[in-house]
Motif scaffolding. Structure first.
Motif, PDB file in Angstrom:
ATOM      1  N   GLY A 203      20.134  21.898  -2.690  1.00  0.00           N
ATOM      2  CA  GLY A 203      19.230  23.020  -2.487  1.00  0.00           C
ATOM      3  C   GLY A 203      17.799  22.599  -2.742  1.00  0.00           C
ATOM      4  N   HIS A 204      16.846  23.487  -2.441  1.00  0.00           N
ATOM      5  CA  HIS A 204      15.453  23.141  -2.723  1.00  0.00           C
ATOM      6  C   HIS A 204      15.033  23.722  -4.071  1.00  0.00           C
ATOM      7  CE1 HIS A 204      13.759  27.097  -1.866  1.00  0.00           C
ATOM      8  NE2 HIS A 204      12.599  26.622  -2.244  1.00  0.00           N
ATOM      9  N   ASP A 205      15.858  24.630  -4.595  1.00  0.00           N
ATOM     10  CA  ASP A 205      15.601  25.188  -5.918  1.00  0.00           C
ATOM     11  C   ASP A 205      16.934  25.700  -6.465  1.00  0.00           C
ATOM     12  OD1 ASP A 205      16.220  27.494  -4.556  1.00  0.00           O
ATOM     13  OD2 ASP A 205      14.423  28.591  -5.151  1.00  0.00           O
ATOM     14  N   ILE A 206      16.904  26.304  -7.677  1.00  0.00           N
ATOM     15  CA  ILE A 206      18.099  26.936  -8.221  1.00  0.00           C
ATOM     16  C   ILE A 206      17.730  28.374  -8.564  1.00  0.00           C
ATOM     17  CG2 ILE A 206      20.038  26.621  -9.795  1.00  0.00           C
ATOM     18  CD1 ILE A 206      18.815  23.887 -10.524  1.00  0.00           C
ATOM     19  N   ASP A 207      18.519  29.311  -8.054  1.00  0.00           N
ATOM     20  CA  ASP A 207      18.221  30.725  -8.252  1.00  0.00           C
ATOM     21  C   ASP A 207      19.196  31.329  -9.252  1.00  0.00           C
ATOM     22  OD1 ASP A 207      16.325  30.993  -5.774  1.00  0.00           O
ATOM     23  OD2 ASP A 207      18.141  30.044  -5.008  1.00  0.00           O
ATOM     24  N   PHE A 208      18.646  32.146 -10.182  1.00  0.00           N
ATOM     25  CA  PHE A 208      19.502  32.809 -11.174  1.00  0.00           C
ATOM     26  C   PHE A 208      19.220  34.296 -11.212  1.00  0.00           C
ATOM     27  CE2 PHE A 208      19.155  28.464 -12.683  1.00  0.00           C
ATOM     28  CZ  PHE A 208      20.465  28.157 -12.987  1.00  0.00           C
ATOM     29  N   VAL A 298      12.977  26.498 -10.290  1.00  0.00           N
ATOM     30  CA  VAL A 298      13.971  27.476 -10.737  1.00  0.00           C
ATOM     31  C   VAL A 298      13.422  28.888 -10.531  1.00  0.00           C
ATOM     32  CG1 VAL A 298      15.202  28.349 -12.764  1.00  0.00           C
ATOM     33  CG2 VAL A 298      14.921  25.888 -12.461  1.00  0.00           C
ATOM     34  N   ASP A 299      14.213  29.755  -9.921  1.00  0.00           N
ATOM     35  CA  ASP A 299      13.853  31.167  -9.781  1.00  0.00           C
ATOM     36  C   ASP A 299      14.722  31.988 -10.714  1.00  0.00           C
ATOM     37  OD1 ASP A 299      12.038  30.603  -7.818  1.00  0.00           O
ATOM     38  OD2 ASP A 299      13.341  31.154  -6.149  1.00  0.00           O
ATOM     39  N   LEU A 300      14.080  32.801 -11.554  1.00  0.00           N
ATOM     40  CA  LEU A 300      14.825  33.693 -12.438  1.00  0.00           C
ATOM     41  C   LEU A 300      14.512  35.132 -12.050  1.00  0.00           C
ATOM     42  CD1 LEU A 300      13.979  32.058 -15.893  1.00  0.00           C
ATOM     43  CD2 LEU A 300      16.021  31.670 -14.518  1.00  0.00           C
ATOM     44  N   GLY A 314      21.720  40.364  -2.199  1.00  0.00           N
ATOM     45  CA  GLY A 314      20.459  39.943  -1.583  1.00  0.00           C
ATOM     46  C   GLY A 314      20.067  38.523  -1.961  1.00  0.00           C
ATOM     47  N   TRP A 315      20.234  38.184  -3.228  1.00  0.00           N
ATOM     48  CA  TRP A 315      19.787  36.870  -3.690  1.00  0.00           C
ATOM     49  C   TRP A 315      20.775  35.754  -3.363  1.00  0.00           C
ATOM     50  CZ3 TRP A 315      15.340  34.721  -5.401  1.00  0.00           C
ATOM     51  CH2 TRP A 315      14.271  35.597  -5.564  1.00  0.00           C
ATOM     52  N   THR A 316      21.991  36.123  -2.956  1.00  0.00           N
ATOM     53  CA  THR A 316      22.938  35.088  -2.551  1.00  0.00           C
ATOM     54  C   THR A 316      22.555  34.535  -1.178  1.00  0.00           C
ATOM     55  OG1 THR A 316      24.690  36.089  -3.864  1.00  0.00           O
ATOM     56  CG2 THR A 316      25.382  34.601  -2.108  1.00  0.00           C
TER      57      THR A 316
HETATM   58 MN    MN Z   1      14.642  30.535  -4.553  1.00  0.00          MN
END
Ligand code: MN
Ligand code: TTP
Ligand code: MN
Ligand code: MN
Length: 375
Positions: A203-208, A298-300, A314-316
């Motif tokens: 991925g280009h980032d990790i979303d939580f 990282v996106d929180l 939505g965030w998936t």
């Molecule tokens: Mn993201």
């Protein structure tokens, strides 16, 4: 007539029933060409053409049969003239002259480079291009440019950020995030979303997504988390977006609507076990430092528990799946879906005034909220 005449989601379901997507070299060549075309239209801020190619790419991706001739795409949705022209050329010539033209285009190449920097979008790229800048080296050499805090971080950690995040790195960061959050809220749910939740390997980032079951909410949680990381020296960059959620506000009907949750776009320092012993020994010998960490985006996002399911959906992602789902909700089901809730438009009476009477309508919409299955 073809079963594929149905709209996106029903069409997608039909595909899933018909079998697994079929991969072929030609299919990837088509999807690649569509992605290049879509990106070029994005750079030109032509959203309609851009979406046309993105939709076509996702239709192809899930086809349960191979495409080898024009007849194969008969009856498929999202195959407009621009898309068909490219398919035809690739089937006949093996490649698309239009996609090739784009790849060789100076403006496309510059925008591609510029937008690869965290914090640089189409608007900034346009500005730099108009100033006569063409490469990242030229941008870096130009000290008249006023870079935002985000762009400065983007250049500072450029190499780390363009190299993709692996599943193993995502798992390592996931542990850090969970440990930190649970220090402050032991019952909190921390879920990885985005591409990694869809099963992607990179991925280009990790979303939580973070939520706390039960009544207890903590508006300060995200601040506490990043403050601790700051203290530990793990926080390389942080852009905190406060919640813009207002109860009276109506759901947004835009297809690409972002949400109103409190969130944080951050860059974390992830320490990595040293694998290359020789360079370590070399560095000891010459007293130079070996970088034993990698900068990771990282996106929180933090959500109230009752909106968690919609936020998770939505965030998936993917972004295109979200667009299609919202379009389907709106046009086929007369509902409005966003990252906060699902609203039934038909259960709001007096369609003429329901969007004018702000407060009353919001309550009405909330009463008719339809929970998703399995929540
Ligand atoms: Mn993201
Ligand atoms: P991204 O992290 O941008 O994309 P991704 O995880 O699918 O792919 P990548 O590997 O490149 O990171 O966003 C994750 C999903 O979250 C995406 O489908 C869109 C959605 N999203 C929102 O719902 N609201 C937002 O404000 C943002 C930025 C993303
Ligand atoms: Mn992501
Ligand atoms: Mn992305």
């Amino acid at each position: 007539s073809s079963r594929f005449e149905l709209l996106d989601i029903s069409w997608f379901t039909a595909c899933m029933e018909a079998g697994r997507p079929v991969d072929s070299e030609l299919k990837y060549r088509l999807m690649d060409a569509f992605e290049v075309m879509a990106e070029n239209y994005e750079f030109k801020e032509n959203e309609i053409f851009c979406l046309e190619f993105l939709r076509a790419a996702s239709v192809l991706k899930f086809l349960p049969f191979p495409v080898t001739k024009m007849k194969d795409i008969q009856g498929l949705p999202c195959m407009g003239d621009r898309v068909r022209d490219i398919i035809e050329e690739i089937i006949e010539e093996g490649e698309s002259s239009r996609a090739k033209e784009v790849l060789n285009d100076e403006r496309y190449q510059s925008f591609k480079q510029f937008t690869s920097v965290f914090g640089v979008g189409v608007k900034t790229s346009e500005k730099w291009y108009r100033m006569g800048l063409r490469t990242l080296e030229e941008v870096k050499a130009d000290n008249t440019l006023k870079l935002s805090k985000m762009q400065k971080a983007g250049f500072l950690y450029y190499e780390d950020l363009v190299s993709c995040v692996s599943k193993a790195e995502a798992d390592a960061v996931s542990l850090i995030v969970k440990n930190t959050v649970c220090r402050f809220l032991p019952d909190a749910l921390v879920t990885i979303t985005g591409g990694f939740r869809r099963g992607k390997e990179i991925g280009h980032d990790i979303d939580f997504l973070i939520t706390n079951p039960g009544p207890r909410e903590d508006d300060e949680l995200l601040h506490k988390v990043v403050d601790l990381w700051k203290k530990q020296g793990l926080l390389l960059y942080c852009d905190m977006i406060e919640s813009t959620f207002v109860k009276e506000q109506l759901p947004s009907r835009k297809v690409d609507a972002m949400d109103n949750f409190q969130k944080c776009f951050a860059i974390l320092k992830l320490y990595q076990p040293r694998v290359d012993n020789s360079s370590y020994n070399m560095s000891k010998k010459f007293h130079t430092e070996v970088k034993d960490w990698k900068a990771i985006r990282v996106d929180l996002v933090i959500t109230p528990f009752e909106q968690y399911a919609y936020a998770l959906l939505g965030w998936t992602g993917s972004r295109q799946f979200g667009r299609d789902l919202r379009r389907y909700a709106n046009h086929e089901r007369k509902m409005i879906l966003d990252n906060h809730a699902l609203y039934d438009r038909r259960k709001c009476q007096q369609p003429g005034i329901r969007f004018r009477n702000r407060k009353g309508c919001w309550l009405l919409l909330y009463q008719t909220l339809v929970p998703l299955a399995g929540v």
